[in-house]
Write an enzyme that holds these catalytic residues in place. Structure first.
Site, PDB file in Angstrom:
ATOM      1  N   GLU A 208      -7.830 -18.053  15.674  1.00  0.00           N
ATOM      2  CA  GLU A 208      -6.528 -17.433  15.946  1.00  0.00           C
ATOM      3  C   GLU A 208      -6.376 -17.079  17.415  1.00  0.00           C
ATOM      4  O   GLU A 208      -5.476 -16.324  17.791  1.00  0.00           O
ATOM      5  CB  GLU A 208      -6.339 -16.183  15.058  1.00  0.00           C
ATOM      6  N   LYS A 340       1.918 -12.067   3.151  1.00  0.00           N
ATOM      7  CA  LYS A 340       1.773 -13.450   3.621  1.00  0.00           C
ATOM      8  C   LYS A 340       2.581 -14.312   2.661  1.00  0.00           C
ATOM      9  O   LYS A 340       2.217 -14.421   1.471  1.00  0.00           O
ATOM     10  CB  LYS A 340       0.312 -13.875   3.555  1.00  0.00           C
TER      11      LYS A 340
HETATM   12  P1  PGA Z   1      -6.597 -16.400   6.664  1.00  0.00           P
HETATM   13  O1  PGA Z   1      -6.961 -15.055   7.418  1.00  0.00           O
HETATM   14  O2  PGA Z   1      -5.247 -16.824   7.056  1.00  0.00           O
HETATM   15  O3  PGA Z   1      -7.684 -17.350   7.113  1.00  0.00           O
HETATM   16  O4  PGA Z   1      -6.710 -16.096   5.195  1.00  0.00           O
HETATM   17  C1  PGA Z   1      -6.032 -14.108   7.815  1.00  0.00           C
HETATM   18  C2  PGA Z   1      -6.361 -12.745   7.258  1.00  0.00           C
HETATM   19  O5  PGA Z   1      -7.377 -12.580   6.546  1.00  0.00           O
HETATM   20  O6  PGA Z   1      -5.624 -11.797   7.478  1.00  0.00           O
HETATM   21 ZN    ZN Z   2      -7.066 -10.388   6.029  1.00  0.00          ZN
END
Ligand code: PGA
Ligand code: ZN
Length: 439
Positions: A208, A340
């Site tokens: 990231e 998400k």
């Molecule tokens: P991921 O991680 O998109 O790889 O699941 C992001 C998070 O855990 O917040």
């Molecule tokens: Zn997370």
């Protein structure tokens, strides 16, 4: 057919920030209006989130999305063509009817979220509104610019497990504007890079965009973060605070937590004790997934011990699912939810999880995935829903910066007064420090 009805819906393969294939959907309405969105992809995934449908096999590491695209270009387009793009709930219900498996394993959550978001974009464009305004209008919310959580060091599944903890982030709740957050964070990111360079530990960045975590212990990352905040001319815990994503499910094995870097294994109580020590010694205002997704007792115990001084976010634990949020609230586990969109698989389900959080008195943090693209829908979602907080990774790489930059544009449209500043964290360590009441 009315002008806002869907006349075509096409899936195409595009590529994400890790160079993996992903799904893009383009929706065109009767009057020619276009909406488009791309599915993100996680690496540290919760086991109850919508399935990210991949082809498997050897080609492209098994990551190709031809199955997901076939579903879009056959079943989904057949079902959605002719539907009104302004009726998001009906569109999302149609997707749920096409795939009634609990985790969308037939169509894939990647196929459904790209479709659902593309329809949302088309509806906004049809109404001649920026997406954030369309969302605010549709859900009857007052739009605000969110407070960012920004990664300085990566870790866990995003950095070859070089350290066990996944995200070492900063928040600037004391800033007066989104611009100020960007500037302060940029200085901290630079300072952290300079420290890594000085130590001979500058070897690039994690998934990231945070610095690659060359450390001898997990706590050394925290110490270095504090040094970087200071080197940037800030007093840690003053207007800048620390936020961690422990992503504990990633290193939990048979009910124990395996800190590979430190070659030690902790039980739930020891894990809570270690994190409690960190909360005492560092200005941490927010902590995500402190215990594993199945360790409900641990999550409740951690919340009972520290919920009044720190934001405790459920990510893998709650997977943007309204029902799981309600359950967590009844068990008094966590006090905030990560939102998400692709964990849920449709816009409507993600908004339902957000609403469940608000009903339970939980805060919400709209979040990207570790696999991202130029798609900036989540910046609009955070503003339009008034989520208060936004997490999209680090302060480098355009799949991240695109989302921060979009917030700057929206801020100009909305006016600076809309920045939420310290309000979402006012009841936390940071808020108490401001009132001179830190324990
Ligand atoms: P991921 O991680 O998109 O790889 O699941 C992001 C998070 O855990 O917040
Ligand atoms: Zn997370």
């Amino acid at each position: 057919m009315t002008k806002s009805n869907i006349s075509s819906l096409i899936g195409r393969r595009v590529w994400d920030s890790r160079g993996n294939p992903t799904v893009e959907v383009t929706v065109i309405l009767q009057n020619g209006t276009l909406g488009r969105a791309i599915a993100p992809a996680g690496a540290s995934r919760g086991k109850r989130e919508a399935v990210d449908l991949r082809d498997g096999g050897k080609r492209l590491g098994g990551m190709d999305v031809q199955k997901a695209l076939r579903g879009i270009n056959t079943h989904i387009s057949a079902a959605l063509i002719g539907m009104d793009a302004l009726a998001q709930i009906e569109v999302d219900n149609a997707l749920l009817e096409l795939d009634d498996t609990p985790l969308k394993s037939e169509l894939g959550g990647n196929a459904t979220i790209a479709t659902s978001l593309a329809v949302l974009h088309a509806a906004a464009a049809y109404n001649n509104q920026p997406l954030w305004r369309h969302i605010a209008t549709s859900y009857n919310r007052s739009p605000t610019i969110p407070l960012p959580e920004i990664q300085i060091f990566g870790g866990g599944a995003h950095a070859g497990r070089r350290v066990d903890i996944q995200d070492f982030m900063v928040m600037v709740p004391g800033a007066e504007s989104f611009d100020e957050v960007m500037e302060v964070t940029s200085e901290i990111y630079r300072a952290a890079g300079a420290i890594m360079m000085q130590k001979g530990h500058s070897v690039g960045v994690a998934d990231e965009g945070g610095w690659w975590p060359v450390f001898d212990s997990n706590e050394e990352a925290l110490e270095t973060l504090v040094s970087a905040i200071e080197a940037a001319g800030e007093k840690p815990g003053d207007r800048v605070v620390i936020s961690l994503d422990i992503a504990a499910s990633e290193f939990e094995e048979n009910g124990k937590y395996r800190l590979a870097l430190e070659d030690r294994t902790l039980d739930t109580d020891e894990m809570i004790e270690m994190l409690g020590g960190w909360l005492k010694n560092y200005p941490i205002a927010s902590i995500e997934d402190p215990l594993a997704e199945d360790d409900v007792a641990g999550m409740a115990a951690f919340t009972a011990a520290f919920g009044d001084q720190v934001q405790i976010i459920g990510d893998d634990y709650l997977v943007t699912n309204a029902k799981l949020v309600e359950e967590a609230a009844s068990q008094k586990a966590c006090n905030a939810v990560l939102i998400k969109v692709n964990q849920a698989g449709t816009v409507t389900e993600a908004v339902n999880a957000f609403a469940a959080a608000e009903n339970a008195g939980y805060r919400s943090v709209v979040s990207a995935r570790s696999g991202e693209t130029e798609d900036v829908s989540i910046s609009h979602l955070a503003v339009g829903l008034n989520s208060g907080q936004l997490k999209v990774g680090s302060f480098t790489r355009s799949e991240r910066m695109a989302k921060w930059n979009e917030c700057l544009r929206i801020q100009d449209e909305l006016g600076a007064v809309a920045f939420v500043g310290g309000s979402p964290l006012s009841a936390t360590w940071w808020g108490k420090a401001q009132q001179g009441k830190t324990k």
